[in-house]
Design a protein around this motif. Structure first.
Motif, PDB file in Angstrom:
ATOM      1  N   ALA A 132      39.805  28.279  19.454  1.00 40.24           N
ATOM      2  CA  ALA A 132      39.492  27.348  20.544  1.00 40.24           C
ATOM      3  C   ALA A 132      38.000  27.032  20.505  1.00 40.24           C
ATOM      4  CB  ALA A 132      39.860  27.954  21.890  1.00 40.24           C
ATOM      5  N   ARG A 133      37.676  25.856  21.041  1.00 39.93           N
ATOM      6  CA  ARG A 133      36.266  25.434  21.068  1.00 39.93           C
ATOM      7  C   ARG A 133      35.500  26.073  22.212  1.00 39.93           C
ATOM      8  NH1 ARG A 133      37.802  19.043  20.777  1.00 39.93           N
ATOM      9  NH2 ARG A 133      39.208  19.180  18.982  1.00 39.93           N
ATOM     10  N   SER A 134      36.180  26.395  23.310  1.00 44.20           N
ATOM     11  CA  SER A 134      35.507  27.004  24.449  1.00 44.20           C
ATOM     12  C   SER A 134      36.512  27.801  25.270  1.00 44.20           C
ATOM     13  CB  SER A 134      34.827  25.943  25.323  1.00 44.20           C
ATOM     14  OG  SER A 134      35.791  25.081  25.911  1.00 44.20           O
ATOM     15  N   VAL A 135      35.996  28.581  26.218  1.00 37.93           N
ATOM     16  CA  VAL A 135      36.822  29.414  27.089  1.00 37.93           C
ATOM     17  C   VAL A 135      36.443  29.148  28.534  1.00 37.93           C
ATOM     18  CG1 VAL A 135      37.330  31.780  27.825  1.00 37.93           C
ATOM     19  CG2 VAL A 135      37.181  31.241  25.393  1.00 37.93           C
ATOM     20  N   LYS A 136      37.453  28.975  29.391  1.00 41.86           N
ATOM     21  CA  LYS A 136      37.268  28.819  30.829  1.00 41.86           C
ATOM     22  C   LYS A 136      37.973  29.971  31.550  1.00 41.86           C
ATOM     23  CE  LYS A 136      37.264  23.740  30.635  1.00 41.86           C
ATOM     24  NZ  LYS A 136      37.830  22.509  31.251  1.00 41.86           N
ATOM     25  N   VAL A 137      37.559  30.222  32.764  1.00 47.71           N
ATOM     26  CA  VAL A 137      38.118  31.331  33.533  1.00 47.71           C
ATOM     27  C   VAL A 137      38.346  30.888  34.976  1.00 47.71           C
ATOM     28  CG1 VAL A 137      37.438  33.510  34.643  1.00 47.71           C
ATOM     29  CG2 VAL A 137      37.266  33.266  32.158  1.00 47.71           C
ATOM     30  N   THR A 138      39.535  31.204  35.503  1.00 51.33           N
ATOM     31  CA  THR A 138      39.875  30.945  36.897  1.00 51.33           C
ATOM     32  C   THR A 138      40.146  32.274  37.585  1.00 51.33           C
ATOM     33  OG1 THR A 138      40.801  28.765  36.425  1.00 51.33           O
ATOM     34  CG2 THR A 138      41.553  29.844  38.439  1.00 51.33           C
ATOM     35  N   SER A 139      39.660  32.435  38.817  1.00 46.30           N
ATOM     36  CA  SER A 139      39.825  33.706  39.517  1.00 46.30           C
ATOM     37  C   SER A 139      39.691  33.500  41.019  1.00 46.30           C
ATOM     38  CB  SER A 139      38.758  34.706  39.043  1.00 46.30           C
ATOM     39  OG  SER A 139      38.809  35.921  39.781  1.00 46.30           O
ATOM     40  N   ILE A 140      40.236  34.454  41.792  1.00 41.91           N
ATOM     41  CA  ILE A 140      39.931  34.484  43.216  1.00 41.91           C
ATOM     42  C   ILE A 140      38.518  35.024  43.428  1.00 41.91           C
ATOM     43  CG2 ILE A 140      42.361  34.794  43.819  1.00 41.91           C
ATOM     44  CD1 ILE A 140      41.624  37.665  44.685  1.00 41.91           C
ATOM     45  N   ALA A 141      37.908  35.534  42.374  1.00 38.09           N
ATOM     46  CA  ALA A 141      36.492  35.915  42.325  1.00 38.09           C
ATOM     47  C   ALA A 141      36.075  36.880  43.427  1.00 38.09           C
ATOM     48  CB  ALA A 141      35.621  34.666  42.343  1.00 38.09           C
ATOM     49  N   PRO A 142      36.630  38.092  43.422  1.00 38.63           N
ATOM     50  CA  PRO A 142      36.191  39.089  44.411  1.00 38.63           C
ATOM     51  C   PRO A 142      34.727  39.476  44.199  1.00 38.63           C
ATOM     52  CG  PRO A 142      37.623  40.082  42.754  1.00 38.63           C
ATOM     53  CD  PRO A 142      37.667  38.617  42.521  1.00 38.63           C
ATOM     54  N   GLN A 143      34.082  39.901  45.279  1.00 41.34           N
ATOM     55  CA  GLN A 143      32.651  40.196  45.240  1.00 41.34           C
ATOM     56  C   GLN A 143      32.283  41.204  44.152  1.00 41.34           C
ATOM     57  OE1 GLN A 143      30.647  40.679  49.226  1.00 41.34           O
ATOM     58  NE2 GLN A 143      32.771  40.747  49.925  1.00 41.34           N
ATOM     59  N   SER A 144      33.061  42.279  44.042  1.00 36.15           N
ATOM     60  CA  SER A 144      32.714  43.335  43.093  1.00 36.15           C
ATOM     61  C   SER A 144      32.683  42.814  41.662  1.00 36.15           C
ATOM     62  CB  SER A 144      33.706  44.498  43.216  1.00 36.15           C
ATOM     63  OG  SER A 144      35.038  44.044  43.006  1.00 36.15           O
ATOM     64  N   TRP A 145      33.633  41.951  41.317  1.00 35.61           N
ATOM     65  CA  TRP A 145      33.677  41.385  39.961  1.00 35.61           C
ATOM     66  C   TRP A 145      32.547  40.391  39.750  1.00 35.61           C
ATOM     67  CZ3 TRP A 145      35.408  36.196  38.614  1.00 35.61           C
ATOM     68  CH2 TRP A 145      35.479  35.990  37.227  1.00 35.61           C
ATOM     69  N   VAL A 146      32.293  39.538  40.729  1.00 34.36           N
ATOM     70  CA  VAL A 146      31.236  38.536  40.576  1.00 34.36           C
ATOM     71  C   VAL A 146      29.884  39.212  40.368  1.00 34.36           C
ATOM     72  CG1 VAL A 146      30.046  36.616  41.674  1.00 34.36           C
ATOM     73  CG2 VAL A 146      32.528  36.835  41.904  1.00 34.36           C
ATOM     74  N   ARG A 147      29.671  40.330  41.023  1.00 37.14           N
ATOM     75  CA  ARG A 147      28.398  41.040  40.827  1.00 37.14           C
ATOM     76  C   ARG A 147      28.229  41.513  39.387  1.00 37.14           C
ATOM     77  NH1 ARG A 147      29.637  43.158  46.175  1.00 37.14           N
ATOM     78  NH2 ARG A 147      28.197  42.217  47.683  1.00 37.14           N
ATOM     79  N   THR A 148      29.329  41.859  38.711  1.00 35.30           N
ATOM     80  CA  THR A 148      29.212  42.252  37.297  1.00 35.30           C
ATOM     81  C   THR A 148      28.820  41.060  36.429  1.00 35.30           C
ATOM     82  OG1 THR A 148      31.545  41.835  36.696  1.00 35.30           O
ATOM     83  CG2 THR A 148      31.023  43.982  37.663  1.00 35.30           C
ATOM     84  N   LEU A 149      29.248  39.857  36.815  1.00 38.80           N
ATOM     85  CA  LEU A 149      28.886  38.672  36.050  1.00 38.80           C
ATOM     86  C   LEU A 149      27.389  38.395  36.121  1.00 38.80           C
ATOM     87  CD1 LEU A 149      31.726  36.233  37.220  1.00 38.80           C
ATOM     88  CD2 LEU A 149      31.713  37.655  35.163  1.00 38.80           C
TER      89      LEU A 149
END
Length: 299
Positions: A132-149
């Motif tokens: 694939a040329r690129s990767v996208k991500v969809t999530s409910i994006a909980p706070q704990s996970w977003v902080r790791t990003l």
């Protein structure tokens, strides 16, 4: 429905559902009989396919607009990186007639936040092998996970879509029972948007499109004008067992946001029809009687 085929001994295609728009939904079965979905989507602007990919065999989040929640076996286990890559490689139309996918979007069954280590490993492999040329991500994006990003040197995809679905905590949890408060996650999401493009997704149902919901959403999002790519409103595709119903104010709600949410782009996504089992997890839920998992809860 398609014939069963194998991919490297890791997965088996147990069913397909084809739509008039050239999209093809696949249900895969793993060696321990866990099931998951992927959807091959025709991107007309690019004249090539993309893929909507699952992160898990089922999901524990219990979102009320998703068929996975109401399946016989809602959650089995996280998908392994090699299973994800094998699924991408096995898409026949892509493998035989196309070069790299336009993108792989982890937006299928399961949430990437609950299986991030395996998803990132699979995504890196997909890109390194030019699948694939690129990767996208969809999530409910909980706070704990977003902080790791937001940590230094964290791997990030090319684009995110975060699921909002409500302007207040109570309202959002009608759709996503385990969701964080919108006022708590939006500042974190805006920080991610400084690193990668972020789209906000809002599924439209009768519980979150009333006049008072409209006012609350305008108040919530106005301070973030210009921070996100757009607000993507999505028509609800009802699934069996869900208490949610389509909104009778859908058009009025979208018009109000478009006219009054200054500094935002508001778009509308029409869900595909139920006749193609298009809702997330819908085809998998229909097939669970022939693919009961043998080893649940493996991480």
């Amino acid at each position: 429905m398609g014939d069963s085929t194998r991919s490297g001994g890791l997965i088996e295609v147990v069913s397909t559902s084809r739509a008039l728009d050239r999209s093809v939904k696949y249900v895969f079965k793993t060696s321990d009989r866990a099931t998951f979905e992927a959807v091959q989507l025709w991107e007309g602007e690019h004249k090539a396919y993309s893929v909507c990919m699952s992160a898990q065999a089922g999901c524990n989040y219990g979102c009320k607009h998703c068929a996975t929640t109401f399946a016989t076996t809602p959650f089995v286990r996280n998908l392994q990186p090699e299973e994800i890559v094998a699924a991408v490689e096995s898409l026949e139309d892509v493998r035989n007639h196309q070069g790299p996918l336009v993108w792989v979007d982890f937006a299928g069954v399961g949430d990437v936040a609950a299986n991030w280590a395996h998803v990132t490993t699979a995504a890196k492999t997909i890109l390194a092998r030019d699948l694939a040329r690129s990767v996208k991500v969809t999530s409910i994006a909980p706070q704990s996970w977003v902080r790791t990003l937001l940590k230094p040197d964290s791997w990030l995809p090319d684009r995110f879509m975060f699921s909002l679905h409500g302007a207040t905590t109570d309202q959002r949890r009608l759709v996503i029972p385990r969701a964080d408060a919108p006022s708590a996650v939006l500042p974190l999401w805006a920080s991610v948007a400084e690193l990668r493009p972020v789209v906000l997704n809002y599924v439209l149902c009768e519980h979150n499109t009333r006049p008072e919901d409209e006012a609350a959403l305008l108040e919530l999002l106005t301070p973030y004008a210009g921070r996100f790519v757009l607000l993507r409103t999505s028509s609800l595709n009802p699934v069996q067992g869900s208490p949610l119903r389509p909104s009778p104010r859908e058009e009025e709600f979208i018009d109000a946001l478009s006219n009054r949410l200054n500094g935002w782009i508001v778009s509308h996504h029409l869900s595909a029809g139920r006749e193609t089992a298009a809702a997330c997890g819908q085809l998998r839920a229909e097939l669970l009687d022939i693919a009961s998992p043998a080893s649940p809860q493996r991480q």
